[in-house]
Design an enzyme around this catalytic site. Structure first.
Site, PDB file in Angstrom:
ATOM      1  N   ASN A  73       0.868  -1.172   0.000  1.00 11.95           N
ATOM      2  CA  ASN A  73       0.000   0.000   0.000  1.00 11.95           C
ATOM      3  C   ASN A  73       0.908   1.226   0.000  1.00 11.95           C
ATOM      4  O   ASN A  73       1.512   1.542   1.017  1.00 11.95           O
ATOM      5  CB  ASN A  73      -0.877  -0.033   1.269  1.00 11.95           C
ATOM      6  CG  ASN A  73      -1.627   1.267   1.490  1.00 11.95           C
ATOM      7  OD1 ASN A  73      -1.748   2.082   0.586  1.00 11.95           O
ATOM      8  ND2 ASN A  73      -2.137   1.450   2.702  1.00 11.95           N
ATOM      9  N   TRP A  74       0.968   1.871  -1.142  1.00  8.34           N
ATOM     10  CA  TRP A  74       1.895   3.004  -1.262  1.00  8.34           C
ATOM     11  C   TRP A  74       1.360   4.287  -0.637  1.00  8.34           C
ATOM     12  O   TRP A  74       2.062   5.293  -0.613  1.00  8.34           O
ATOM     13  CB  TRP A  74       2.223   3.242  -2.740  1.00  8.34           C
ATOM     14  CG  TRP A  74       3.250   2.296  -3.277  1.00  8.34           C
ATOM     15  CD1 TRP A  74       3.814   1.230  -2.624  1.00  8.34           C
ATOM     16  CD2 TRP A  74       3.849   2.335  -4.579  1.00  8.34           C
ATOM     17  NE1 TRP A  74       4.725   0.612  -3.438  1.00  8.34           N
ATOM     18  CE2 TRP A  74       4.767   1.269  -4.646  1.00  8.34           C
ATOM     19  CE3 TRP A  74       3.687   3.162  -5.687  1.00  8.34           C
ATOM     20  CZ2 TRP A  74       5.530   1.011  -5.790  1.00  8.34           C
ATOM     21  CZ3 TRP A  74       4.437   2.905  -6.820  1.00  8.34           C
ATOM     22  CH2 TRP A  74       5.360   1.839  -6.866  1.00  8.34           C
ATOM     23  N   LYS A  75       0.080   4.285  -0.231  1.00 11.09           N
ATOM     24  CA  LYS A  75      -0.515   5.498   0.340  1.00 11.09           C
ATOM     25  C   LYS A  75      -0.291   6.668  -0.629  1.00 11.09           C
ATOM     26  O   LYS A  75      -0.327   6.470  -1.841  1.00 11.09           O
ATOM     27  CB  LYS A  75       0.058   5.759   1.734  1.00 11.09           C
ATOM     28  CG  LYS A  75      -0.020   4.492   2.609  1.00 11.09           C
ATOM     29  CD  LYS A  75       0.227   4.718   4.048  1.00 11.09           C
ATOM     30  CE  LYS A  75       0.074   3.388   4.775  1.00 11.09           C
ATOM     31  NZ  LYS A  75       0.084   3.542   6.216  1.00 11.09           N
ATOM     32  N   HIS A  92      -9.349   1.420   4.709  1.00 10.92           N
ATOM     33  CA  HIS A  92      -8.090   1.570   5.454  1.00 10.92           C
ATOM     34  C   HIS A  92      -8.321   2.534   6.628  1.00 10.92           C
ATOM     35  O   HIS A  92      -9.097   3.475   6.524  1.00 10.92           O
ATOM     36  CB  HIS A  92      -7.006   2.106   4.517  1.00 10.92           C
ATOM     37  CG  HIS A  92      -5.655   2.079   5.132  1.00 10.92           C
ATOM     38  ND1 HIS A  92      -5.223   3.054   6.007  1.00 10.92           N
ATOM     39  CD2 HIS A  92      -4.653   1.173   5.050  1.00 10.92           C
ATOM     40  CE1 HIS A  92      -3.998   2.750   6.417  1.00 10.92           C
ATOM     41  NE2 HIS A  92      -3.623   1.608   5.857  1.00 10.92           N
ATOM     42  N   GLU A 105      -5.345  -4.654  10.497  1.00 11.60           N
ATOM     43  CA  GLU A 105      -4.298  -3.654  10.694  1.00 11.60           C
ATOM     44  C   GLU A 105      -4.562  -2.898  11.991  1.00 11.60           C
ATOM     45  O   GLU A 105      -5.337  -1.926  12.009  1.00 11.60           O
ATOM     46  CB  GLU A 105      -4.288  -2.667   9.522  1.00 11.60           C
ATOM     47  CG  GLU A 105      -3.998  -3.319   8.193  1.00 11.60           C
ATOM     48  CD  GLU A 105      -3.366  -2.336   7.216  1.00 11.60           C
ATOM     49  OE1 GLU A 105      -2.320  -2.667   6.668  1.00 11.60           O
ATOM     50  OE2 GLU A 105      -3.908  -1.235   7.035  1.00 11.60           O
ATOM     51  N   GLY A 156       2.704   2.444  10.642  1.00 15.69           N
ATOM     52  CA  GLY A 156       3.659   3.537  10.481  1.00 15.69           C
ATOM     53  C   GLY A 156       4.383   3.929  11.760  1.00 15.69           C
ATOM     54  O   GLY A 156       5.048   4.950  11.816  1.00 15.69           O
ATOM     55  N   SER A 176       3.580  -1.936  10.210  1.00 12.25           N
ATOM     56  CA  SER A 176       5.034  -2.013  10.412  1.00 12.25           C
ATOM     57  C   SER A 176       5.626  -3.379  10.048  1.00 12.25           C
ATOM     58  O   SER A 176       6.526  -3.860  10.734  1.00 12.25           O
ATOM     59  CB  SER A 176       5.396  -1.625  11.855  1.00 12.25           C
ATOM     60  OG  SER A 176       5.045  -0.274  12.099  1.00 12.25           O
ATOM     61  N   GLY A 228       2.914  -1.014   4.197  1.00 18.78           N
ATOM     62  CA  GLY A 228       2.957   0.396   3.817  1.00 18.78           C
ATOM     63  C   GLY A 228       4.389   0.821   3.517  1.00 18.78           C
ATOM     64  O   GLY A 228       4.926   0.547   2.440  1.00 18.78           O
ATOM     65  N   GLY A 229       5.019   1.447   4.489  1.00 14.87           N
ATOM     66  CA  GLY A 229       6.349   2.046   4.315  1.00 14.87           C
ATOM     67  C   GLY A 229       7.359   1.140   3.623  1.00 14.87           C
ATOM     68  O   GLY A 229       8.062   1.575   2.696  1.00 14.87           O
TER      69      GLY A 229
HETATM   70  P1  PGA Z   1       3.020   0.459   7.522  1.00 17.57           P
HETATM   71  O1  PGA Z   1       1.539   0.659   6.930  1.00 17.57           O
HETATM   72  O2  PGA Z   1       3.546  -0.826   6.955  1.00 17.57           O
HETATM   73  O3  PGA Z   1       3.782   1.672   7.040  1.00 17.57           O
HETATM   74  O4  PGA Z   1       2.887   0.412   9.008  1.00 17.57           O
HETATM   75  C1  PGA Z   1       0.669  -0.438   6.764  1.00 17.57           C
HETATM   76  C2  PGA Z   1      -0.642   0.041   6.195  1.00 17.57           C
HETATM   77  O5  PGA Z   1      -1.159   1.085   6.612  1.00 17.57           O
HETATM   78  O6  PGA Z   1      -1.216  -0.626   5.288  1.00 17.57           O
END
Ligand code: PGA
Length: 244
Positions: free
Chosen positions: A4-6, A90, A162, A168, A208, A229-230
């Site tokens: 998920n690149w946001k 999300h 999640e 994050g 994370s 995400g990250g």
């Molecule tokens: P993260 O985000 O891996 O940066 O914690 C996960 C997400 O929100 O899908």
């Protein structure tokens, strides 16, 4: 294994990512691999992933087919681009953009109607976990956002657990904490759709996830994949996660 690149990367950065990422997962046929860039980069991502095993997803979809809905994007618009997946509900959309279990359900039903595969997100906030309300929150999100799907629709979705406190923050749920929540969600699925459907539904963990913690998470019986995400923004790190 979904990224998920946001709200990160431009279209040209998307193309650069795929140049580096494709060779890393060329032989990774143990998993479905999905990347969800922002709307503006979807066409670039589809072009860059062509001929590979990587599938592309959006991060949201509106429920109407078309109409006067400024700023929204519909299912048919996404499938016309070659998009196969969509993240729905999300926690960032719930927190900042007024997404509710009801809108999650409407978006999920529309996504299915137009041939997209939804990744439906649920998860508790830190205060809810500390107050011992995790299961009540998951139960409510499942009942309101998922359990109203028909059995046929349910068979086509992926669920992502999640925990908001792990997104994050660098604070991953331990594999045991994540497994407990996944098992609970699977039990809710069993109560509504029966054992075969509950066993078959894929439940992803998100929050994370990094190359060094993915293996222990994936070793849990009820964790079927991850939503990253990250760590999905960097080709090497997401490559390591996919090939855990
Ligand atoms: P993260 O985000 O891996 O940066 O914690 C996960 C997400 O929100 O899908």
């Amino acid at each position: 294994m979904a990224g998920n690149w946001k709200m990160y990367k431009t279209a040209s950065e998307t193309t650069e990512f795929f140049e580096k990422f494709r060779p890393l997962v060329e032989k990774s046929d143990h998993a479905d691999i999905v990347i969800c860039p922002p709307f503006t980069n979807l066409a670039a991502a589809v072009a860059a992933a062509k001929g590979s095993r990587i599938e592309i997803g959006a991060q949201n979809v509106f429920w109407a087919k078309e109409g006067a809905y400024t700023g929204e994007v519909s299912g048919p618009m996404l499938t016309a681009l070659g998009i196969q997946w969509v993240i729905i509900g999300h926690s960032e959309r719930r927190q900042y953009f007024g997404e509710t279990d009801e809108t999650v359900l409407k978006r999920t039903q529309a996504a299915l109607e137009y041939g997209l595969k939804p990744i439906v997100c649920v998860g508790e906030h830190l205060q809810e976990r500390e107050a011992g309300k995790t299961e009540a929150v998951l139960e409510a999100q499942f009942a309101g956002g998922i359990a109203k799907l028909s059995a046929e629709q349910f068979a086509k979705i992926v669920i992502a657990y999640e925990p908001v406190w792990a997104i994050g923050t660098g604070r991953t749920a331990t594999p045991e904490i994540a497994e407990e929540a996944h098992r609970f969600l699977r039990s809710r699925a069993e109560a509504v759709y029966g054992k075969a459907a509950a066993d078959a539904v894929r439940i992803l963990y998100g929050g994370s996830v990094k190359p060094d913690n993915v293996k222990n998470l994936m070793a849990q019986p009820d964790i079927d994949g991850v939503l990253v995400g990250g760590a999905s923004l960097d080709p090497a790190s997401f490559g390591k996660i996919v090939n855990f």
